[in-house]
Design an enzyme around this catalytic site. Structure first.
Site, PDB file in Angstrom:
ATOM      1  CB  ALA A  62     -47.667  67.938  37.600  1.00  0.00           C
ATOM      2  CG  ASN A 115     -41.327  73.482  42.113  1.00  0.00           C
ATOM      3  OD1 ASN A 115     -41.882  72.407  41.899  1.00  0.00           O
ATOM      4  ND2 ASN A 115     -41.692  74.613  41.522  1.00  0.00           N
ATOM      5  CG  HIS A 159     -55.324  65.961  43.308  1.00  0.00           C
ATOM      6  ND1 HIS A 159     -54.499  66.938  42.829  1.00  0.00           N
ATOM      7  CD2 HIS A 159     -55.870  66.450  44.437  1.00  0.00           C
ATOM      8  CE1 HIS A 159     -54.551  67.986  43.638  1.00  0.00           C
ATOM      9  NE2 HIS A 159     -55.377  67.716  44.616  1.00  0.00           N
TER      10      HIS A 159
HETATM   11  P1  NAD Z   1     -58.750  77.330  42.456  1.00  0.00           P
HETATM   12  O1  NAD Z   1     -59.974  77.675  41.731  1.00  0.00           O
HETATM   13  O2  NAD Z   1     -58.453  78.013  43.770  1.00  0.00           O
HETATM   14  O3  NAD Z   1     -57.488  77.467  41.550  1.00  0.00           O
HETATM   15  C1  NAD Z   1     -56.242  77.174  42.107  1.00  0.00           C
HETATM   16  C2  NAD Z   1     -55.356  77.038  40.937  1.00  0.00           C
HETATM   17  O4  NAD Z   1     -55.848  75.999  40.139  1.00  0.00           O
HETATM   18  C3  NAD Z   1     -55.306  78.318  40.131  1.00  0.00           C
HETATM   19  O5  NAD Z   1     -53.999  78.812  40.308  1.00  0.00           O
HETATM   20  C4  NAD Z   1     -55.589  77.893  38.716  1.00  0.00           C
HETATM   21  O6  NAD Z   1     -54.372  77.917  37.989  1.00  0.00           O
HETATM   22  C5  NAD Z   1     -55.996  76.466  38.803  1.00  0.00           C
HETATM   23  N1  NAD Z   1     -57.387  76.266  38.476  1.00  0.00           N
HETATM   24  C6  NAD Z   1     -58.455  77.036  38.766  1.00  0.00           C
HETATM   25  N2  NAD Z   1     -59.588  76.487  38.332  1.00  0.00           N
HETATM   26  C7  NAD Z   1     -59.209  75.332  37.753  1.00  0.00           C
HETATM   27  C8  NAD Z   1     -59.911  74.300  37.124  1.00  0.00           C
HETATM   28  N3  NAD Z   1     -61.230  74.365  36.956  1.00  0.00           N
HETATM   29  N4  NAD Z   1     -59.201  73.240  36.673  1.00  0.00           N
HETATM   30  C9  NAD Z   1     -57.869  73.188  36.824  1.00  0.00           C
HETATM   31  N5  NAD Z   1     -57.134  74.159  37.375  1.00  0.00           N
HETATM   32  C10 NAD Z   1     -57.816  75.187  37.848  1.00  0.00           C
HETATM   33  O7  NAD Z   1     -58.771  75.769  42.656  1.00  0.00           O
HETATM   34  P2  NAD Z   1     -59.502  75.208  43.832  1.00  0.00           P
HETATM   35  O8  NAD Z   1     -60.981  75.289  43.571  1.00  0.00           O
HETATM   36  O9  NAD Z   1     -58.960  75.870  45.112  1.00  0.00           O
HETATM   37  O10 NAD Z   1     -59.004  73.696  43.807  1.00  0.00           O
HETATM   38  C11 NAD Z   1     -59.362  73.012  44.905  1.00  0.00           C
HETATM   39  C12 NAD Z   1     -60.686  72.310  44.574  1.00  0.00           C
HETATM   40  O11 NAD Z   1     -60.509  71.533  43.367  1.00  0.00           O
HETATM   41  C13 NAD Z   1     -61.010  71.355  45.606  1.00  0.00           C
HETATM   42  O12 NAD Z   1     -62.366  71.041  45.507  1.00  0.00           O
HETATM   43  C14 NAD Z   1     -60.167  70.137  45.213  1.00  0.00           C
HETATM   44  O13 NAD Z   1     -60.716  68.976  45.717  1.00  0.00           O
HETATM   45  C15 NAD Z   1     -60.261  70.150  43.718  1.00  0.00           C
HETATM   46  N6  NAD Z   1     -59.012  69.786  43.023  1.00  0.00           N
HETATM   47  C16 NAD Z   1     -59.087  69.130  41.814  1.00  0.00           C
HETATM   48  C17 NAD Z   1     -57.912  68.818  41.161  1.00  0.00           C
HETATM   49  C18 NAD Z   1     -57.878  68.109  39.842  1.00  0.00           C
HETATM   50  O14 NAD Z   1     -57.190  67.106  39.713  1.00  0.00           O
HETATM   51  N7  NAD Z   1     -58.551  68.615  38.848  1.00  0.00           N
HETATM   52  C19 NAD Z   1     -56.701  69.117  41.700  1.00  0.00           C
HETATM   53  C20 NAD Z   1     -56.690  69.851  42.888  1.00  0.00           C
HETATM   54  C21 NAD Z   1     -57.848  70.165  43.532  1.00  0.00           C
HETATM   55  N1  APR Z   2     -38.333  69.051  38.689  1.00  0.00           N
HETATM   56  C1  APR Z   2     -38.791  69.906  39.642  1.00  0.00           C
HETATM   57  N2  APR Z   2     -39.855  70.718  39.470  1.00  0.00           N
HETATM   58  C2  APR Z   2     -40.475  70.643  38.269  1.00  0.00           C
HETATM   59  C3  APR Z   2     -40.052  69.783  37.223  1.00  0.00           C
HETATM   60  C4  APR Z   2     -38.930  68.962  37.484  1.00  0.00           C
HETATM   61  N3  APR Z   2     -38.451  68.115  36.564  1.00  0.00           N
HETATM   62  N4  APR Z   2     -40.878  69.963  36.166  1.00  0.00           N
HETATM   63  C5  APR Z   2     -41.776  70.895  36.526  1.00  0.00           C
HETATM   64  N5  APR Z   2     -41.521  71.319  37.778  1.00  0.00           N
HETATM   65  C6  APR Z   2     -42.266  72.280  38.601  1.00  0.00           C
HETATM   66  C7  APR Z   2     -42.831  73.424  37.811  1.00  0.00           C
HETATM   67  O1  APR Z   2     -41.914  74.490  37.798  1.00  0.00           O
HETATM   68  C8  APR Z   2     -44.096  73.769  38.611  1.00  0.00           C
HETATM   69  O2  APR Z   2     -43.817  74.777  39.573  1.00  0.00           O
HETATM   70  O3  APR Z   2     -43.352  71.576  39.133  1.00  0.00           O
HETATM   71  C9  APR Z   2     -44.429  72.471  39.351  1.00  0.00           C
HETATM   72  C10 APR Z   2     -45.689  71.817  38.827  1.00  0.00           C
HETATM   73  O4  APR Z   2     -46.750  72.639  39.213  1.00  0.00           O
HETATM   74  P1  APR Z   2     -48.157  72.448  38.511  1.00  0.00           P
HETATM   75  O5  APR Z   2     -47.974  72.335  37.053  1.00  0.00           O
HETATM   76  O6  APR Z   2     -49.049  73.526  39.057  1.00  0.00           O
HETATM   77  O7  APR Z   2     -48.646  71.026  39.016  1.00  0.00           O
HETATM   78  P2  APR Z   2     -49.243  70.685  40.451  1.00  0.00           P
HETATM   79  O8  APR Z   2     -48.714  71.618  41.494  1.00  0.00           O
HETATM   80  O9  APR Z   2     -49.060  69.240  40.658  1.00  0.00           O
HETATM   81  O10 APR Z   2     -50.829  71.001  40.235  1.00  0.00           O
HETATM   82  C11 APR Z   2     -51.718  70.698  41.318  1.00  0.00           C
HETATM   83  O11 APR Z   2     -53.613  71.115  39.880  1.00  0.00           O
HETATM   84  O12 APR Z   2     -54.817  71.020  37.912  1.00  0.00           O
HETATM   85  C12 APR Z   2     -54.553  70.368  39.086  1.00  0.00           C
HETATM   86  O13 APR Z   2     -54.894  68.054  39.059  1.00  0.00           O
HETATM   87  C13 APR Z   2     -53.937  69.022  38.863  1.00  0.00           C
HETATM   88  O14 APR Z   2     -52.988  67.796  40.715  1.00  0.00           O
HETATM   89  C14 APR Z   2     -52.820  68.936  39.915  1.00  0.00           C
HETATM   90  C15 APR Z   2     -52.998  70.188  40.746  1.00  0.00           C
END
Ligand code: NAD
Ligand code: APR
Length: 236
Positions: free
Chosen positions: A23, A207, A118
């Protein structure tokens, strides 16, 4: 040699480079990330909107959350950093992009080899009959025109499996890569977070904040993706 110059040298030396983005790659386009100070999950409990349970038991909030993200996307465009990754692909410096982002900005900027791990917020399907339906129907809160089921965006919800084909292709590329450039992800969500640990090649992290895996890799540059990519590009 500066970290920027080192990464530029690594990119020129590598014959198989993969970018892994999150993101943070799109915040300079105006799209919030999830876990920064201004991220989505600071105001909304993700469990209430980004899970299968939310889709099934809290549809009104689920639909409002994703509809607002879709609307927000319409005012945003890819930034220079997305364009640079596309240019590197065209010039042979980048093989593919594996992204956690659902905004489609890598493709919109010209990248062709993109794995959406995703899913995508740009398309909508019925959660009952799986038919692809119109985005406007979802935005209007309508039911599936074919079976009256609930409509949902094609994103991966927590608890769902990742789409197999993009996942397998990303995994194969990461395993073959001589260089993986991780850009704008906190590396907190699995299984994507394990990818950088699965390559035999070099890994560089770009990052804004420290990530969960900074200590594992020798090249970590904290800064804004768009700005860092422009600095690196000027050295290539
Ligand atoms: P998790 O429960 O281990 O959490 C990992 C991180 O995600 C945590 O640091 C927390 O900040 C965040 N998190 C926890 N529960 C969440 C939720 N319900 N919605 C959004 N963020 C949450 O996460 P996970 O279960 O290891 O994630 C992997 C699973 O989720 C897999 O099944 C994967 O396919 C799916 N996934 C979905 C998304 C999405 O776009 N919502 C993104 C990544 C993974
Ligand atoms: N340049 C570099 N890094 C950035 C910038 C930027 N302009 N803006 C934000 N960041 C960094 C933040 O410091 C943060 O560590 O990008 C990272 C974004 O991390 P998250 O917000 O956790 O997003 P992401 O890692 O993509 O999340 C993974 O979690 O909830 C789900 O579907 C969601 O695909 C996503 C997944």
């Amino acid at each position: 040699m500066s970290e920027i110059q080192t990464l530029a040298r690594w990119i020129k030396e590598s014959s198989f480079t993969v970018a892994l983005t999150g993101a943070g790659m799109s915040t300079e386009s105006g799209i919030p990330d999830f876990r920064s100070q201004s991220g989505w999950w600071n105001n909304i409990d993700p469990a209430t909107v980004a899970t299968v349970e939310a889709l099934e038991e809290n549809y009104e909030l689920f639909q409002q959350f994703y509809a607002s993200r879709m609307q927000g996307l319409r005012a945003c465009t890819p930034h220079r950093g997305h364009a640079i990754l596309a240019e590197w692909e065209q010039r042979g410096f980048l093989h593919s992009v594996a992204t956690q982002n659902v905004d489609g900005f890598h493709q919109q900027a010209g990248s062709r080899n993109v794995y959406e791990l995703h899913g995508s917020i740009r398309t909508v399907r019925c959660s009952t009959c799986d038919d692809q339906t119109e985005l406007e129907d979802f935005l209007a809160g309508k039911a599936c025109p074919h079976c009256k089921g609930r409509l949902r965006p094609d994103v991966v919800l927590f608890g769902e499996m990742l789409p197999q084909e993009p996942w397998q292709r990303a995994l194969a590329d990461i395993r073959s890569a001589e260089l993986v450039i991780v850009i704008g992800t906190s590396l907190q969500v699995y299984p994507v977070a394990q990818l950088p640990l699965m390559t035999q090649g070099r890994v560089a992290i770009l990052n804004y904040e420290p990530t969960a895996q900074d200590d594992h890799f020798e090249l970590v540059i904290h800064g804004k993706a768009g700005e860092l990519l422009q600095q690196i590009n000027s050295q290539i």
